[in-house]
Design an enzyme around this catalytic site. Structure first.
Site, PDB file in Angstrom:
ATOM      1  N   GLY A 156       0.858  -1.195   0.000  1.00  0.00           N
ATOM      2  CA  GLY A 156       0.000   0.000   0.000  1.00  0.00           C
ATOM      3  C   GLY A 156       0.889   1.239   0.000  1.00  0.00           C
ATOM      4  N   ARG A 157       0.321   2.329   0.509  1.00  0.00           N
ATOM      5  CA  ARG A 157       1.070   3.602   0.489  1.00  0.00           C
ATOM      6  C   ARG A 157       2.363   3.503   1.289  1.00  0.00           C
ATOM      7  NH1 ARG A 157      -4.762   5.868   1.350  1.00  0.00           N
ATOM      8  NH2 ARG A 157      -4.614   4.221   2.895  1.00  0.00           N
ATOM      9  N   ARG A 240       0.843  -4.567  12.133  1.00  0.00           N
ATOM     10  CA  ARG A 240       0.044  -4.740  13.347  1.00  0.00           C
ATOM     11  C   ARG A 240       0.486  -6.022  14.006  1.00  0.00           C
ATOM     12  NH1 ARG A 240      -1.443  -0.410  13.483  1.00  0.00           N
ATOM     13  NH2 ARG A 240      -3.520   0.511  13.610  1.00  0.00           N
ATOM     14  N   GLU A 269      -0.226  -6.162  22.410  1.00  0.00           N
ATOM     15  CA  GLU A 269       0.495  -5.020  22.960  1.00  0.00           C
ATOM     16  C   GLU A 269      -0.419  -4.172  23.852  1.00  0.00           C
ATOM     17  OE1 GLU A 269       1.515  -3.379  19.033  1.00  0.00           O
ATOM     18  OE2 GLU A 269       0.305  -1.613  19.514  1.00  0.00           O
ATOM     19  N   HIS A 287       5.466   0.704  19.303  1.00  0.00           N
ATOM     20  CA  HIS A 287       4.444   1.186  18.349  1.00  0.00           C
ATOM     21  C   HIS A 287       4.573   2.695  18.106  1.00  0.00           C
ATOM     22  CE1 HIS A 287       0.197   0.148  16.669  1.00  0.00           C
ATOM     23  NE2 HIS A 287       0.777   1.113  15.961  1.00  0.00           N
ATOM     24  N   ILE A 288       5.736   3.075  17.567  1.00  0.00           N
ATOM     25  CA  ILE A 288       6.012   4.511  17.385  1.00  0.00           C
ATOM     26  C   ILE A 288       6.294   4.880  15.932  1.00  0.00           C
ATOM     27  CG2 ILE A 288       6.835   4.954  19.738  1.00  0.00           C
ATOM     28  CD1 ILE A 288       9.747   4.699  18.580  1.00  0.00           C
TER      29      ILE A 288
HETATM   30  C1  GLV Z   1      -0.711   3.183  13.641  1.00  0.00           C
HETATM   31  O1  GLV Z   1      -0.412   2.074  13.893  1.00  0.00           O
HETATM   32  C2  GLV Z   1      -1.701   3.529  12.663  1.00  0.00           C
HETATM   33  O2  GLV Z   1      -2.436   2.645  12.202  1.00  0.00           O
HETATM   34  O3  GLV Z   1      -1.805   4.717  12.338  1.00  0.00           O
END
Ligand code: GLV
Length: 333
Positions: A156-157, A240, A269, A287-288
Protein backbone atom coordinates in the site's frame (compact mmCIF):
# COMPACT_ATOMS: atom_id res chain seq x y z
CA UNK A 1 -28.62 25.41 18.04
CA UNK A 2 -27.45 23.02 20.77
CA UNK A 3 -23.85 22.02 20.48
CA UNK A 4 -23.27 18.27 20.04
CA UNK A 5 -21.31 16.44 22.70
CA UNK A 6 -18.22 14.45 21.72
CA UNK A 7 -15.85 12.16 23.60
CA UNK A 8 -12.09 12.43 23.11
CA UNK A 9 -11.25 8.96 24.35
CA UNK A 10 -7.52 9.51 24.96
CA UNK A 11 -5.30 12.49 25.75
CA UNK A 12 -4.36 14.49 22.67
CA UNK A 13 -2.76 17.81 21.65
CA UNK A 14 -4.46 20.75 23.45
CA UNK A 15 -4.83 22.72 20.21
CA UNK A 16 -6.86 19.86 18.72
CA UNK A 17 -9.14 19.78 21.75
CA UNK A 18 -9.55 23.56 21.46
CA UNK A 19 -10.61 23.23 17.83
CA UNK A 20 -13.25 20.69 18.76
CA UNK A 21 -14.34 22.82 21.72
CA UNK A 22 -15.05 25.75 19.38
CA UNK A 23 -17.97 23.73 17.99
CA UNK A 24 -18.83 20.97 20.49
CA UNK A 25 -19.16 20.10 24.15
CA UNK A 26 -15.97 18.10 24.63
CA UNK A 27 -15.45 15.40 27.24
CA UNK A 28 -11.73 14.57 27.29
CA UNK A 29 -10.10 11.57 28.94
CA UNK A 30 -7.38 13.84 30.35
CA UNK A 31 -6.14 11.16 32.72
CA UNK A 32 -5.41 9.02 29.62
CA UNK A 33 -6.13 5.77 31.41
CA UNK A 34 -7.47 3.38 28.76
CA UNK A 35 -11.21 2.95 29.39
CA UNK A 36 -12.45 -0.53 30.13
CA UNK A 37 -15.17 -1.55 27.74
CA UNK A 38 -18.06 -0.79 30.17
CA UNK A 39 -16.42 2.58 30.96
CA UNK A 40 -16.15 3.44 27.27
CA UNK A 41 -19.77 2.48 26.63
CA UNK A 42 -20.90 4.52 29.66
CA UNK A 43 -18.75 7.53 28.78
CA UNK A 44 -20.22 7.61 25.27
CA UNK A 45 -23.74 8.09 26.65
CA UNK A 46 -25.24 11.21 25.07
CA UNK A 47 -22.26 11.71 22.73
CA UNK A 48 -22.82 12.33 19.01
CA UNK A 49 -19.21 11.59 18.10
CA UNK A 50 -16.01 10.00 19.35
CA UNK A 51 -12.36 10.80 18.71
CA UNK A 52 -10.67 7.44 19.26
CA UNK A 53 -7.34 5.67 18.87
CA UNK A 54 -6.39 2.04 18.36
CA UNK A 55 -7.07 1.31 22.04
CA UNK A 56 -10.84 1.80 21.66
CA UNK A 57 -12.79 -1.03 20.05
CA UNK A 58 -15.94 -0.01 18.20
CA UNK A 59 -18.35 -2.84 17.46
CA UNK A 60 -22.06 -3.63 17.17
CA UNK A 61 -22.54 -4.05 20.92
CA UNK A 62 -21.03 -0.64 21.69
CA UNK A 63 -22.98 1.05 18.89
CA UNK A 64 -26.26 -0.54 20.00
CA UNK A 65 -25.65 0.72 23.53
CA UNK A 66 -25.16 4.23 22.08
CA UNK A 67 -27.66 4.64 19.24
CA UNK A 68 -27.18 8.43 19.29
CA UNK A 69 -23.56 8.08 18.02
CA UNK A 70 -23.08 9.48 14.51
CA UNK A 71 -19.31 9.41 14.00
CA UNK A 72 -16.27 7.49 15.24
CA UNK A 73 -12.99 9.02 14.09
CA UNK A 74 -9.79 7.06 14.52
CA UNK A 75 -6.42 8.75 15.02
CA UNK A 76 -4.64 5.97 13.08
CA UNK A 77 -4.50 4.71 9.53
CA UNK A 78 -5.10 1.11 10.64
CA UNK A 79 -8.72 0.54 11.67
CA UNK A 80 -8.88 -3.09 12.76
CA UNK A 81 -10.34 -1.72 16.04
CA UNK A 82 -13.48 -0.59 14.17
CA UNK A 83 -16.20 -2.86 12.79
CA UNK A 84 -16.88 -0.66 9.77
CA UNK A 85 -19.78 -2.81 8.55
CA UNK A 86 -21.50 -2.48 11.93
CA UNK A 87 -21.02 1.31 11.70
CA UNK A 88 -22.39 1.44 8.16
CA UNK A 89 -25.42 -0.65 9.06
CA UNK A 90 -26.27 1.87 11.78
CA UNK A 91 -25.50 5.00 9.74
CA UNK A 92 -22.40 5.84 11.81
CA UNK A 93 -19.58 7.52 9.92
CA UNK A 94 -16.17 5.92 10.55
CA UNK A 95 -12.87 7.50 9.52
CA UNK A 96 -9.11 6.91 9.73
CA UNK A 97 -6.01 9.02 9.03
CA UNK A 98 -4.34 7.87 5.80
CA UNK A 99 -1.69 9.77 3.81
CA UNK A 100 -0.53 12.19 6.53
CA UNK A 101 1.63 9.48 8.12
CA UNK A 102 2.87 7.64 5.04
CA UNK A 103 6.38 9.10 4.75
CA UNK A 104 7.03 9.27 8.51
CA UNK A 105 6.01 5.65 8.91
CA UNK A 106 8.08 4.56 5.91
CA UNK A 107 11.09 6.41 7.39
CA UNK A 108 10.65 4.46 10.59
CA UNK A 109 10.16 1.13 8.84
CA UNK A 110 13.37 1.67 6.95
CA UNK A 111 15.20 2.80 10.10
CA UNK A 112 14.00 -0.25 12.02
CA UNK A 113 15.06 -2.55 9.19
CA UNK A 114 18.51 -0.92 9.14
CA UNK A 115 18.85 -1.07 12.93
CA UNK A 116 17.95 -4.75 12.73
CA UNK A 117 20.33 -5.57 9.88
CA UNK A 118 23.23 -3.66 11.42
CA UNK A 119 22.56 -4.76 15.02
CA UNK A 120 22.39 -1.21 16.34
CA UNK A 121 20.26 -1.85 19.44
CA UNK A 122 22.09 -5.01 20.43
CA UNK A 123 25.49 -3.31 20.17
CA UNK A 124 24.30 -0.24 22.06
CA UNK A 125 23.11 -2.40 24.95
CA UNK A 126 26.54 -4.10 24.98
CA UNK A 127 28.31 -0.74 25.15
CA UNK A 128 26.03 0.55 27.93
CA UNK A 129 26.66 -2.63 29.93
CA UNK A 130 30.35 -1.65 29.89
CA UNK A 131 31.35 -4.77 27.95
CA UNK A 132 33.23 -2.95 25.17
CA UNK A 133 36.89 -3.45 26.00
CA UNK A 134 38.42 -3.98 22.56
CA UNK A 135 37.72 -4.02 18.81
CA UNK A 136 37.19 -7.42 17.24
CA UNK A 137 37.05 -8.37 13.56
CA UNK A 138 33.54 -9.81 13.73
CA UNK A 139 32.09 -7.66 16.48
CA UNK A 140 28.38 -7.11 15.76
CA UNK A 141 28.90 -7.91 12.11
CA UNK A 142 25.46 -7.85 10.52
CA UNK A 143 24.02 -7.92 7.03
CA UNK A 144 24.20 -5.25 4.34
CA UNK A 145 21.20 -3.21 3.34
CA UNK A 146 22.54 -1.49 0.22
CA UNK A 147 22.25 -3.66 -2.86
CA UNK A 148 20.34 -6.37 -0.97
CA UNK A 149 16.90 -7.73 -1.87
CA UNK A 150 14.03 -6.03 -0.07
CA UNK A 151 10.76 -7.94 0.24
CA UNK A 152 7.72 -5.79 0.98
CA UNK A 153 4.70 -7.77 2.21
CA UNK A 154 1.73 -5.47 1.61
CA UNK A 155 2.37 -2.80 -1.00
CA UNK A 156 0.00 0.00 0.00
CA UNK A 157 1.07 3.60 0.49
CA UNK A 158 3.51 2.86 3.33
CA UNK A 159 4.89 -0.25 1.64
CA UNK A 160 5.58 1.79 -1.48
CA UNK A 161 7.32 4.40 0.68
CA UNK A 162 9.62 1.73 2.13
CA UNK A 163 10.24 0.31 -1.35
CA UNK A 164 11.08 3.76 -2.72
CA UNK A 165 13.65 4.33 0.00
CA UNK A 166 15.22 0.95 -0.67
CA UNK A 167 15.24 1.17 -4.46
CA UNK A 168 16.17 4.81 -4.97
CA UNK A 169 18.28 5.43 -1.87
CA UNK A 170 20.04 2.13 -1.30
CA UNK A 171 20.09 0.40 -4.67
CA UNK A 172 18.00 -2.48 -3.36
CA UNK A 173 16.21 -4.96 -5.57
CA UNK A 174 12.53 -4.83 -4.60
CA UNK A 175 10.12 -7.76 -4.49
CA UNK A 176 6.57 -7.28 -3.30
CA UNK A 177 3.60 -9.47 -2.51
CA UNK A 178 0.19 -7.86 -2.53
CA UNK A 179 -3.36 -8.82 -3.44
CA UNK A 180 -3.23 -6.55 -6.46
CA UNK A 181 -0.41 -5.62 -8.77
CA UNK A 182 0.89 -2.03 -8.91
CA UNK A 183 0.43 0.00 -12.09
CA UNK A 184 3.28 -0.66 -14.54
CA UNK A 185 4.72 2.88 -14.21
CA UNK A 186 4.93 2.57 -10.40
CA UNK A 187 6.56 -0.86 -10.72
CA UNK A 188 9.04 0.60 -13.20
CA UNK A 189 9.96 3.57 -10.97
CA UNK A 190 10.63 1.23 -8.05
CA UNK A 191 12.08 -1.53 -10.19
CA UNK A 192 9.66 -3.66 -8.17
CA UNK A 193 8.68 -7.22 -9.03
CA UNK A 194 5.28 -8.68 -8.05
CA UNK A 195 5.79 -12.19 -6.63
CA UNK A 196 3.90 -14.63 -4.45
CA UNK A 197 4.50 -14.67 -0.71
CA UNK A 198 6.62 -17.84 -0.77
CA UNK A 199 8.95 -16.45 -3.45
CA UNK A 200 9.30 -13.21 -1.54
CA UNK A 201 10.17 -15.03 1.68
CA UNK A 202 12.63 -17.33 -0.05
CA UNK A 203 14.47 -14.64 -2.03
CA UNK A 204 14.51 -11.55 0.20
CA UNK A 205 17.37 -10.46 2.44
CA UNK A 206 15.13 -8.07 4.35
CA UNK A 207 11.38 -8.65 4.66
CA UNK A 208 9.25 -5.71 5.80
CA UNK A 209 5.63 -6.38 6.77
CA UNK A 210 3.23 -3.52 6.01
CA UNK A 211 -0.19 -5.17 5.49
CA UNK A 212 -3.42 -4.15 7.18
CA UNK A 213 -4.55 -6.55 9.92
CA UNK A 214 -7.59 -8.54 8.81
CA UNK A 215 -8.76 -12.14 9.34
CA UNK A 216 -6.91 -12.93 6.08
CA UNK A 217 -3.58 -11.52 7.32
CA UNK A 218 -3.72 -13.08 10.82
CA UNK A 219 -0.38 -14.92 11.24
CA UNK A 220 0.54 -14.22 7.62
CA UNK A 221 4.09 -14.73 8.86
CA UNK A 222 3.92 -17.95 10.87
CA UNK A 223 6.40 -20.75 11.55
CA UNK A 224 5.99 -22.14 8.02
CA UNK A 225 6.62 -18.72 6.47
CA UNK A 226 9.67 -18.12 8.66
CA UNK A 227 11.03 -21.51 7.62
CA UNK A 228 11.14 -20.30 4.01
CA UNK A 229 13.37 -17.32 4.83
CA UNK A 230 17.15 -17.27 4.42
CA UNK A 231 19.06 -17.87 7.68
CA UNK A 232 20.79 -14.53 7.03
CA UNK A 233 17.53 -12.63 6.47
CA UNK A 234 15.79 -10.09 8.70
CA UNK A 235 12.08 -9.53 9.33
CA UNK A 236 10.63 -6.12 10.25
CA UNK A 237 6.99 -5.67 11.34
CA UNK A 238 5.51 -2.16 11.25
CA UNK A 239 2.00 -3.40 10.36
CA UNK A 240 0.04 -4.74 13.35
CA UNK A 241 0.58 -7.30 16.03
CA UNK A 242 -1.06 -10.50 14.90
CA UNK A 243 0.18 -10.31 11.31
CA UNK A 244 3.31 -12.04 12.61
CA UNK A 245 3.09 -15.03 14.96
CA UNK A 246 5.30 -13.62 17.73
CA UNK A 247 5.80 -16.98 19.49
CA UNK A 248 6.94 -18.60 16.23
CA UNK A 249 9.19 -15.63 15.52
CA UNK A 250 10.82 -15.79 18.95
CA UNK A 251 11.50 -19.51 18.41
CA UNK A 252 12.99 -18.83 14.96
CA UNK A 253 15.23 -16.07 16.33
CA UNK A 254 16.37 -18.24 19.23
CA UNK A 255 17.19 -21.13 16.92
CA UNK A 256 18.97 -18.84 14.43
CA UNK A 257 16.56 -19.82 11.65
CA UNK A 258 16.58 -16.14 10.62
CA UNK A 259 19.24 -13.59 11.55
CA UNK A 260 17.23 -10.88 13.31
CA UNK A 261 13.92 -9.06 13.58
CA UNK A 262 12.68 -5.53 14.17
CA UNK A 263 9.24 -5.16 15.74
CA UNK A 264 7.24 -2.00 16.36
CA UNK A 265 3.95 -3.85 16.89
CA UNK A 266 3.05 -6.91 18.96
CA UNK A 267 0.28 -9.40 19.54
CA UNK A 268 -1.55 -8.23 22.66
CA UNK A 269 0.49 -5.02 22.96
CA UNK A 270 1.50 -3.29 25.16
CA UNK A 271 2.36 -6.78 26.42
CA UNK A 272 5.30 -8.30 24.58
CA UNK A 273 5.73 -12.06 24.24
CA UNK A 274 8.22 -12.92 27.04
CA UNK A 275 10.35 -15.06 24.70
CA UNK A 276 10.99 -11.99 22.51
CA UNK A 277 12.42 -10.14 25.49
CA UNK A 278 14.95 -12.90 25.97
CA UNK A 279 16.48 -13.07 22.50
CA UNK A 280 19.20 -10.52 21.71
CA UNK A 281 18.69 -10.43 17.94
CA UNK A 282 15.46 -8.45 17.93
CA UNK A 283 14.96 -4.68 18.03
CA UNK A 284 11.80 -3.80 19.96
CA UNK A 285 10.05 -0.42 19.81
CA UNK A 286 6.70 0.59 21.40
CA UNK A 287 4.44 1.19 18.35
CA UNK A 288 6.01 4.51 17.38
CA UNK A 289 6.36 4.29 13.59
CA UNK A 290 4.19 7.36 12.99
CA UNK A 291 5.55 9.24 16.00
CA UNK A 292 7.14 12.40 14.72
CA UNK A 293 5.67 15.53 16.31
CA UNK A 294 4.40 17.05 13.02
CA UNK A 295 2.88 13.75 11.88
CA UNK A 296 1.13 12.98 15.16
CA UNK A 297 -0.28 16.53 15.09
CA UNK A 298 -1.40 16.05 11.48
CA UNK A 299 -3.09 12.74 12.40
CA UNK A 300 -4.90 14.28 15.37
CA UNK A 301 -5.99 17.28 13.26
CA UNK A 302 -7.29 15.02 10.51
CA UNK A 303 -9.27 12.93 13.01
CA UNK A 304 -10.77 16.15 14.42
CA UNK A 305 -11.56 17.43 10.89
CA UNK A 306 -13.39 14.19 10.19
CA UNK A 307 -15.33 14.40 13.44
CA UNK A 308 -16.43 18.00 12.97
CA UNK A 309 -17.36 17.49 9.32
CA UNK A 310 -19.28 14.28 10.04
CA UNK A 311 -21.36 16.17 12.62
CA UNK A 312 -22.08 18.92 10.10
CA UNK A 313 -19.76 21.42 11.79
CA UNK A 314 -16.79 23.56 10.75
CA UNK A 315 -15.57 24.61 7.31
CA UNK A 316 -15.93 21.14 5.72
CA UNK A 317 -19.39 20.44 7.23
CA UNK A 318 -20.88 17.29 5.71
CA UNK A 319 -17.68 16.35 3.89
CA UNK A 320 -15.28 14.45 6.15
CA UNK A 321 -11.92 14.30 4.34
CA UNK A 322 -11.12 10.60 4.90
CA UNK A 323 -14.25 8.54 5.55
CA UNK A 324 -14.10 4.73 5.60
CA UNK A 325 -17.80 4.37 4.78
CA UNK A 326 -18.76 7.36 2.62
CA UNK A 327 -22.00 5.60 1.70
CA UNK A 328 -23.28 6.70 5.12
CA UNK A 329 -22.94 10.34 4.00
CA UNK A 330 -24.81 9.69 0.77
CA UNK A 331 -27.66 8.22 2.83
CA UNK A 332 -27.67 11.19 5.22
CA UNK A 333 -27.57 13.66 2.32
C1 GLV B 1 -0.71 3.18 13.64
O1 GLV B 1 -0.41 2.07 13.89
C2 GLV B 1 -1.70 3.53 12.66
O2 GLV B 1 -2.44 2.64 12.20
O3 GLV B 1 -1.81 4.72 12.34
Amino acid sequence: MTRPAVLVARAVFPEVIERLAAHCEVDVNREDRIFTRPELIARLAGKAGAFITGSERIDAELLDANPQLRAVCNMAVGYNNIDVDACTARGVLASNTPDVLTETTADFGFALMMATARRIAESEHYLRRGEWTKWRYDMFAGTDVHGATLGVLGMGRIGQGVARRGALGFGMKVLYANRSRLPADVEATLGAKWVDKATLLRESDHVVVVTPYTPQTHHLVDAAALALMKPTATLTNIARGGVVDDAALAAALKAGRIAAAGLDVFEGEPSVHPALLEVPNVVLTPHIASASVPTRLAMASLAADNLLAALGLGPAAGQPPTPLNPQVLARQG
